[in-house]
Motif scaffolding. Sequence first.
Motif, PDB file in Angstrom:
ATOM      1  N   GLY A  25       0.828  -1.214   0.000  1.00  0.00           N
ATOM      2  CA  GLY A  25       0.000   0.000   0.000  1.00  0.00           C
ATOM      3  C   GLY A  25       0.854   1.253   0.000  1.00  0.00           C
ATOM      4  N   LEU A  26       1.904   1.235   0.813  1.00  0.00           N
ATOM      5  CA  LEU A  26       2.795   2.394   0.874  1.00  0.00           C
ATOM      6  C   LEU A  26       3.536   2.583  -0.456  1.00  0.00           C
ATOM      7  CD1 LEU A  26       3.984   4.660   2.670  1.00  0.00           C
ATOM      8  CD2 LEU A  26       5.865   3.103   3.179  1.00  0.00           C
ATOM      9  N   ILE A  27       3.963   1.493  -1.044  1.00  0.00           N
ATOM     10  CA  ILE A  27       4.668   1.583  -2.328  1.00  0.00           C
ATOM     11  C   ILE A  27       3.757   2.188  -3.403  1.00  0.00           C
ATOM     12  CG2 ILE A  27       5.707   0.222  -4.200  1.00  0.00           C
ATOM     13  CD1 ILE A  27       6.752  -1.714  -2.029  1.00  0.00           C
TER      14      ILE A  27
ATOM     15  N   LEU B  26      12.129   2.259   1.649  1.00  0.00           N
ATOM     16  CA  LEU B  26      11.039   3.212   1.410  1.00  0.00           C
ATOM     17  C   LEU B  26      10.265   3.470   2.699  1.00  0.00           C
ATOM     18  CD1 LEU B  26       9.485   4.901  -0.704  1.00  0.00           C
ATOM     19  CD2 LEU B  26       7.924   2.969  -0.920  1.00  0.00           C
ATOM     20  N   ILE B  27      10.030   2.423   3.475  1.00  0.00           N
ATOM     21  CA  ILE B  27       9.301   2.587   4.742  1.00  0.00           C
ATOM     22  C   ILE B  27      10.071   3.508   5.691  1.00  0.00           C
ATOM     23  CG2 ILE B  27       8.520   1.372   6.819  1.00  0.00           C
ATOM     24  CD1 ILE B  27       7.859  -1.031   4.993  1.00  0.00           C
ATOM     25  N   PRO B 235      18.732  15.110   8.752  1.00  0.00           N
ATOM     26  CA  PRO B 235      18.842  14.894   7.302  1.00  0.00           C
ATOM     27  C   PRO B 235      19.666  13.669   6.916  1.00  0.00           C
ATOM     28  CG  PRO B 235      19.064  17.206   7.786  1.00  0.00           C
ATOM     29  CD  PRO B 235      19.095  16.490   9.114  1.00  0.00           C
ATOM     30  N   PHE B 236      19.284  13.072   5.803  1.00  0.00           N
ATOM     31  CA  PHE B 236      19.953  11.865   5.306  1.00  0.00           C
ATOM     32  C   PHE B 236      19.705  11.745   3.806  1.00  0.00           C
ATOM     33  CE2 PHE B 236      16.179   9.241   4.522  1.00  0.00           C
ATOM     34  CZ  PHE B 236      15.214   9.963   5.192  1.00  0.00           C
ATOM     35  N   ALA B 237      20.451  10.860   3.168  1.00  0.00           N
ATOM     36  CA  ALA B 237      20.171  10.484   1.785  1.00  0.00           C
ATOM     37  C   ALA B 237      19.915   8.986   1.809  1.00  0.00           C
ATOM     38  CB  ALA B 237      21.358  10.806   0.889  1.00  0.00           C
ATOM     39  N   THR B 238      19.041   8.510   0.934  1.00  0.00           N
ATOM     40  CA  THR B 238      18.797   7.077   0.904  1.00  0.00           C
ATOM     41  C   THR B 238      18.659   6.595  -0.532  1.00  0.00           C
ATOM     42  OG1 THR B 238      17.414   5.258   1.718  1.00  0.00           O
ATOM     43  CG2 THR B 238      16.271   7.292   1.206  1.00  0.00           C
ATOM     44  N   GLY B 239      19.445   5.575  -0.871  1.00  0.00           N
ATOM     45  CA  GLY B 239      19.397   5.021  -2.219  1.00  0.00           C
ATOM     46  C   GLY B 239      18.514   3.780  -2.221  1.00  0.00           C
TER      47      GLY B 239
END
Lengths: 501, 501
Positions: A25-27, B26-27, B235-239
């Motif tokens: 759902g989040l995706i 993503l979560i 703050p952060f970056a996420t791949g």
Amino acid sequence: MNTIKLEKEFLTYVNKMQAYDEALGLIFWDLRTGAPKKAVDQRSQVIGTLSSELFDLSTSDEMASFIAGLSSHKEELSEITVKTLEECQQEYERNKKIPAEEFREYVILQSKAESVWEEAREKSDFSLFQPYLEKLVESNRRFVQYWGSEGNPYNTLLDRFEPGVTVEILDRVFAQVREAVVPLVKEIGESPNKPDTSFIFTHFPKQAQKKFSLKMLEEIGYDFEAGRLDEAVHPFATGLNPGDVRVTTRYDENDFRSAIFGTIHECGHALYEQNISEDLIGTPLCSGTSMGIHESQSLFFENFVGRQPAFWSRYYDTLKEHADGQFDHIPLNEFVRSINESKPSLIRVDADELTYTLHIMIRYEIEKGLINGEMKVENLPEIWRSKYQEYLGVTPENDAEGVLQDVHWSGGAFGYFPSYALGYMYAAQFKHAMDKDLPNFDELLSQGNIAPIKDWMITHVHQYGKMKKPLEIIKETTGEGLNAQYLIDYLTEKYTKIYSL
Amino acid sequence: MNTIKLEKEFLTYVNKMQAYDEALGLIFWDLRTGAPKKAVDQRSQVIGTLSSELFDLSTSDEMASFIAGLSSHKEELSEITVKTLEECQQEYERNKKIPAEEFREYVILQSKAESVWEEAREKSDFSLFQPYLEKLVESNRRFVQYWGSEGNPYNTLLDRFEPGVTVEILDRVFAQVREAVVPLVKEIGESPNKPDTSFIFTHFPKQAQKKFSLKMLEEIGYDFEAGRLDEAVHPFATGLNPGDVRVTTRYDENDFRSAIFGTIHECGHALYEQNISEDLIGTPLCSGTSMGIHESQSLFFENFVGRQPAFWSRYYDTLKEHADGQFDHIPLNEFVRSINESKPSLIRVDADELTYTLHIMIRYEIEKGLINGEMKVENLPEIWRSKYQEYLGVTPENDAEGVLQDVHWSGGAFGYFPSYALGYMYAAQFKHAMDKDLPNFDELLSQGNIAPIKDWMITHVHQYGKMKKPLEIIKETTGEGLNAQYLIDYLTEKYTKIYSL
């Protein structure tokens, strides 16, 4: 194994399935609100992996043994477990009855059909889509055979979206509605008292629309600690869990109705999901009970709250404050008439409250005809044109604004459309029942006191999630079965007044 | 089974693991950027489910048989498969060597310790946290025994974050840096030529900072079709994958440096992840090779690009256009001096470029002492105070601004801190190598032509992901092993000039 232990294991297993569902759902929310373009390819892989894990969990041997082990001991289980078990069993059987190879082919067909449909709509060429639609119809007719049916074969497909609602019921209520609405639409068309809508299409800055949309959500009782508002091309609401129910809207700077009424509509969906009982979290029952009941909530808040004179007597000044002078010379009553304009049109998603059900009936009759083998896909463009002429008095000039306008069939979603019209009928029937408990409904609206209205819906509808079937909710809340007369009365009274018929 | 078939199955299996990893990514992004408050409880369940699935996949019998079946046929496998296999094997062994029951207890300890640390920091009371930190240290000492070690036991923990870097190397380079930096810090403190920084703390509206941050990202070469900018408290970056690398920043209306340099810093991380070779997608190699190399990229862009006079000769006018008159009376050279101010301070995350490595050395020495049994947790507040006095000439007044300031230890992350300092050294060493290929570096900055600089990093660092180990990249790119002299030279030259020493 003893039943108590097995019940516990089953609930843990189901909880795990819900975790996959929530992640998916989040995706989807992310993809539809702001995921970067280049994310999509790899994200589709992720969706594929998680979906197929979820499918495997729903059809596993472990699931089979939960069903076998618990079904014969229902009297020892909690009510929530019993209903959860029933949901899982239904899902298991649906998925297992279709031969695996055929199901795999169908998934591929769906995905191809959707992209072909997009192309066909763009080129306004039904012949491109026709062979795919034929295969989709054929598959669904076979699925009905696998699944079995009672009465009309189309009932089996209806049941997926609106459990308990049948062709027999729909034929009756749709005939009743058609008989009342078609002449009403005609009368309106001939009325000399049409509202002036020109002011609608003047400039309303996006940021100000957003601010007003947020204000509306707050006033109606949306819980911002359990949700957020974003933009989407095709607005939607999504309940990840009752503590996270997100709404989206779309801003058109030259037609404020899109954002304002869109937001209120999605807010109706969201209130439902935010107020499902916490006891159901982690089970498949923690969701709206059917498409139709869900739509009844969005339509109730959009139309029976958000388009009412009493509502705007409270908020029209606020709207004016947010706008750029657009409404300054428009008196309240003119404003309310204009936002309730009714006019036959070609496109379902743009249709007004009065004509909308006619769009649905056309699709219902076509689906029923296709699934029962009484209509052929190749004849659809012609059937479409003649039905639009008959019900709405308008004829599409091409397939893009005709038979190709909706995405549903390209995904094989036959049986879904009627839920939209049922949502209207349910909403009107709820309103009629609510009037007995809240005879001061209009006064509440004009005071901006929407809490009692929301609470009524929580008490009668929201809290139960899928613990009750749609017709069970209707019966218990309104004391009778589905009755289309309330919608007819509401529409007749409302539009007679607006158009001084 | 033949090797080719097994290799294919292994890659499919690994791909599935990556799907879980991406969903989790993503979560976490969502939780840190805008998930509603009430989402968190249920979302934690989802994280728990997906993480433990991923853990199970990494330690399954299936994984064991992939490792067994493929390890003896490496010569038949693609290079990517070999490296992937090695990553998986390392992970498998790390996870399997700790007894399951002990690992479970450790996970619970971590989670408790983190919330106790929060409370302890709030109350500035180390004694609350002490028993938890003692257990964490004990656990990690035992883990080192399970995992085995070469040379100093602390090497085993270092290796998790910076493969190949040992106590022997760190002792050498840190001593070298300390010897140069400590007197430099002292000289600066005594210099009468300090920059005026008062203008920094005047009002810069958030929306304008955001606009300028977006402009900076664009100019430096961040691909907006493969990412987005959001706000986050930390703050952060996420791949998530190379097509979806998201950056975040934090806006302080009374100190623009937080957003501007924070954004450029995260942009450095993001460029790395956006430019990993597509061939590595779906494998664990599709990520930065170590914490230190990652930090080298963020620090390179923050300091060697974003704090340079040539860079601001290009962008200072643009900054002025975005600001509210804040910089109008500040000449370019004064501006550049101010954003490069150096001053001993108590808090690591607020430290400047020059003093930062001293903060890291203190933590390194303490970690090494704890893991080797040469220091006791109960003495840490005192050790902390005396080391800060010795290296930086400042003493915390309480534990909150002393030993309790960082989150790392509460999560059991021993061995992580040195990577920050290594990032500085790597960055300076890259810069020295780059100067040979791009002798016109400053000219490129002053033209706003950052593409050749970015491309250099892609060629030498980014594209490889985890295909190369950190020290392999350093060696191949700069022709020598880790050499701290480049950082020392850079700092000495820069600060001598700024403070007219």
